[in-house]
Motif scaffolding. Structure first.
Motif, PDB file in Angstrom:
ATOM      1  N   UNK A 229      -0.604  10.543  -7.171  1.00 48.37           N
ATOM      2  CA  UNK A 229      -0.402  10.970  -5.790  1.00 48.37           C
ATOM      3  C   UNK A 229      -1.447  10.326  -4.874  1.00 48.37           C
ATOM      4  N   UNK A 230      -0.944   9.680  -3.830  1.00 45.69           N
ATOM      5  CA  UNK A 230      -1.820   9.125  -2.799  1.00 45.69           C
ATOM      6  C   UNK A 230      -1.697  10.012  -1.570  1.00 45.69           C
ATOM      7  N   UNK A 231      -2.815  10.288  -0.919  1.00 43.72           N
ATOM      8  CA  UNK A 231      -2.808  11.181   0.235  1.00 43.72           C
ATOM      9  C   UNK A 231      -2.541  10.431   1.540  1.00 43.72           C
ATOM     10  N   UNK A 232      -2.812   9.128   1.550  1.00 43.19           N
ATOM     11  CA  UNK A 232      -2.480   8.300   2.713  1.00 43.19           C
ATOM     12  C   UNK A 232      -1.863   7.001   2.212  1.00 43.19           C
ATOM     13  N   UNK A 233      -1.002   6.422   3.025  1.00 47.69           N
ATOM     14  CA  UNK A 233      -0.358   5.160   2.646  1.00 47.69           C
ATOM     15  C   UNK A 233      -1.367   4.016   2.791  1.00 47.69           C
ATOM     16  N   UNK A 234      -1.291   3.005   1.905  1.00 48.07           N
ATOM     17  CA  UNK A 234      -2.209   1.878   2.029  1.00 48.07           C
ATOM     18  C   UNK A 234      -1.894   1.038   3.274  1.00 48.07           C
ATOM     19  N   UNK A 235      -2.918   0.457   3.865  1.00 44.85           N
ATOM     20  CA  UNK A 235      -2.730  -0.381   5.044  1.00 44.85           C
ATOM     21  C   UNK A 235      -1.960  -1.640   4.666  1.00 44.85           C
ATOM     22  N   UNK A 236      -2.308  -2.238   3.535  1.00 45.38           N
ATOM     23  CA  UNK A 236      -1.632  -3.438   3.041  1.00 45.38           C
ATOM     24  C   UNK A 236      -0.869  -3.082   1.766  1.00 45.38           C
TER      25      UNK A 236
ATOM     26  N   UNK B 173     -11.093   8.376  -6.222  1.00 43.32           N
ATOM     27  CA  UNK B 173     -10.776   7.711  -4.962  1.00 43.32           C
ATOM     28  C   UNK B 173     -10.939   8.666  -3.803  1.00 43.32           C
ATOM     29  N   UNK B 174     -11.025   8.085  -2.613  1.00 44.02           N
ATOM     30  CA  UNK B 174     -11.065   8.901  -1.404  1.00 44.02           C
ATOM     31  C   UNK B 174      -9.676   9.397  -1.017  1.00 44.02           C
ATOM     32  N   UNK B 175      -8.643   8.586  -1.280  1.00 39.90           N
ATOM     33  CA  UNK B 175      -7.299   8.892  -0.800  1.00 39.90           C
ATOM     34  C   UNK B 175      -6.266   9.067  -1.905  1.00 39.90           C
TER      35      UNK B 175
END
Length: 163
Positions: A82-89, A145-147
């Protein structure tokens, strides 16, 4: 006939003892090699299994690794979870980054092996990597990780390729 059997058994016993001592010597050589790699801070952690926090473990069939050198870290690891924010790239999926600015602490375990903590300062998402290595070279890497949710990889340590 008795003498021949006795000689044959004696020969087989000597062979077995020789194989056991050779095996012991090879294990000691492997431990010395792993210690040398850790002390030189020049090795590669090859990931074989991935254990996402919220899912089942997965065998990795592609080469994924974490390359450690005195002056840099190169991470080429996958990520499931699970990622809490979408990656920029979005093309940079997984845990892929290069770091030249990081903290590296190593602690010897009481029963052999090492606990290594790496804190990259110039990687956006990865906060900490904890690598637990046995004397035989097997390792477990936990990435915080942070996100994203934490993830763990199991694998082994090997020497870096010479350039």
């Amino acid at each position: 006939m008795y003498r021949v059997m006795k000689q044959l058994l004696k020969g087989m016993l000597c062979l077995a003892i020789g194989l056991a001592s050779t095996k012991t010597m090879l294990a000691q050589d492997k431990k010395a090699e792993i210690k040398e790699l850790i002390d030189a801070r020049s090795y590669v952690f090859k990931a074989q299994t991935m254990l996402p926090m919220g899912g089942r473990s997965r065998q990795l069939t592609t080469d994924y690794d974490l390359k450690i050198a005195k002056d840099s870290i190169i991470s080429y690891l996958p990520y499931f979870g699970r990622a809490y924010t979408a990656p920029i790239d979005p093309s940079k999926g997984g845990l892929q980054f290069k770091s030249k600015d990081f903290e590296y602490t190593i602690e010897n375990k009481r029963k052999g092996g090492w606990d290594i903590v790496i804190r990259p300062k110039d990687a956006n998402d990865v906060r900490q990597m904890s690598l637990m290595i046995s004397e035989e070279g097997y390792g477990s890497l936990q990435v915080l990780s942070n996100n994203r949710q934490p993830i763990t990889f199991n694998g082994y340590i090997t020497a870096r390729e010479k350039r």
